[in-house]
Enzyme design. Structure first.
Site, PDB file in Angstrom:
ATOM      1  NE  ARG A  87      -4.254   1.545   2.286  1.00  0.00           N
ATOM      2  CZ  ARG A  87      -4.423   2.580   3.086  1.00  0.00           C
ATOM      3  NH1 ARG A  87      -3.500   2.908   3.958  1.00  0.00           N
ATOM      4  NH2 ARG A  87      -5.517   3.308   3.022  1.00  0.00           N
ATOM      5  CB  ILE A 144      -6.208   5.612  -0.748  1.00  0.00           C
ATOM      6  CG1 ILE A 144      -6.025   4.105  -0.745  1.00  0.00           C
ATOM      7  CG2 ILE A 144      -5.377   6.189   0.373  1.00  0.00           C
ATOM      8  CD1 ILE A 144      -4.561   3.700  -0.929  1.00  0.00           C
ATOM      9  CB  SER A 145     -11.133   3.144   1.153  1.00  0.00           C
ATOM     10  OG  SER A 145     -11.887   3.645   0.089  1.00  0.00           O
ATOM     11  CE  LYS A 146     -12.083   3.190   8.685  1.00  0.00           C
ATOM     12  NZ  LYS A 146     -12.107   3.577  10.100  1.00  0.00           N
ATOM     13  CG  PHE A 165     -16.824   5.535   0.007  1.00  0.00           C
ATOM     14  CD1 PHE A 165     -15.748   5.042  -0.706  1.00  0.00           C
ATOM     15  CD2 PHE A 165     -17.395   4.740   0.997  1.00  0.00           C
ATOM     16  CE1 PHE A 165     -15.240   3.783  -0.453  1.00  0.00           C
ATOM     17  CE2 PHE A 165     -16.897   3.467   1.256  1.00  0.00           C
ATOM     18  CZ  PHE A 165     -15.817   2.991   0.527  1.00  0.00           C
TER      19      PHE A 165
END
Ligand code: SAH
Length: 219
Positions: free
Chosen positions: A39, A65-67, A211
């Site tokens: 990541r 960027i999502s967790k 989001f």
């Protein structure tokens, strides 16, 4: 990459994976894929230290960027606990390309579409070194889906709108599943699962999520 902090070692990711498992992610294939994709290669140098923390991170142009926990949760839902890899998958919102890289390990083919040219280019650059032959990056408005790759065994959106675009449901295969954030009547966002069955489409509303908005057009 900075050295000495062990970010290029598997150990840091393995810690992240253990944490994901402790948080309730149980799909072994999702956990394995999350353990394989680096990541830290998808975020700016200044954020590398936070790459394996359970936090969303800015990726430029106001996007995030999502967790890891949210990525893993959505991929687990998408896979429906099946043993076999998914067939063709459409991702709406490539962003930095991280989730597409994880998906590439869980699906036969990944089509990923992004509406911001700057991020589409960034994802292309981030993914180049990984040489993932089954990831196809597309520049365009994902609200129209991507008809050429349809029907999809699964679809996943990384941006939430007020409604699920009809094109997505049309392009989903019968037996397929769509996982997306969706704005609820009270203005909050929730994770929604759509299953396309021979009898019609069923909708399940799950937990609250945060989001970035799904927007139309390209820029
Ligand atoms: N999966 C991504 C997360 C990116 S954030 C990652 O791993 O980095 C969500 C992305 O959705 C943003 O880059 C945003 O530009 C994009 N997006 C929003 N609306 C879109 C649309 N209609 N079509 C394609 N991408 C869209």
């Amino acid at each position: 990459m900075p050295s000495g902090i062990g970010l290029d070692s598997k150990a840091v990711r393995s810690r992240m994976v253990h944490k994901l498992a402790a948080q309730g992610i149980s799909d072994a294939q999702v956990l394995a894929a999350m353990g394989q994709v680096e990541r830290h290669r998808f975020v700016d140098t200044a954020l590398v230290n936070q790459a394996y923390e359970d936090t969303s991170l800015p990726i430029g142009l106001g996007q995030t960027i999502s967790k890891p926990n949210v990525v893993a949760r959505m991929l687990e839902l998408l896979r429906q606990g099946r043993a076999a890899p998914m067939g063709r998958v459409l991702e709406i919102g490539t962003g930095c390309g991280y989730q597409a890289a994880v998906l590439s390990r869980l699906a036969a083919e990944v089509y990923s579409i992004e509406r911001l040219r700057g991020l589409h280019d960034k994802a292309r650059e981030n993914l180049r070194a990984l040489r993932l032959a089954n990831v196809h990056l597309l520049f365009g408005d994902g609200m129209a889906g991507y008809a050429k790759g349809a029907p999809y065994a699964a679809m996943i959106a990384a941006a939430g709108g007020e409604a699920i675009p009809p094109a997505w449901v049309e392009q989903l295969a019968v037996g397929g599943r769509l996982v997306a954030p969706l704005q609820m009547a009270d203005g909050t966002q929730a994770l929604v699962v759509l299953d396309k069955t021979p009898q019609g489409v069923t909708r399940t509303v799950l937990e609250a999520v945060y989001f970035v908005p799904l927007k139309s057009g390209t820029s």
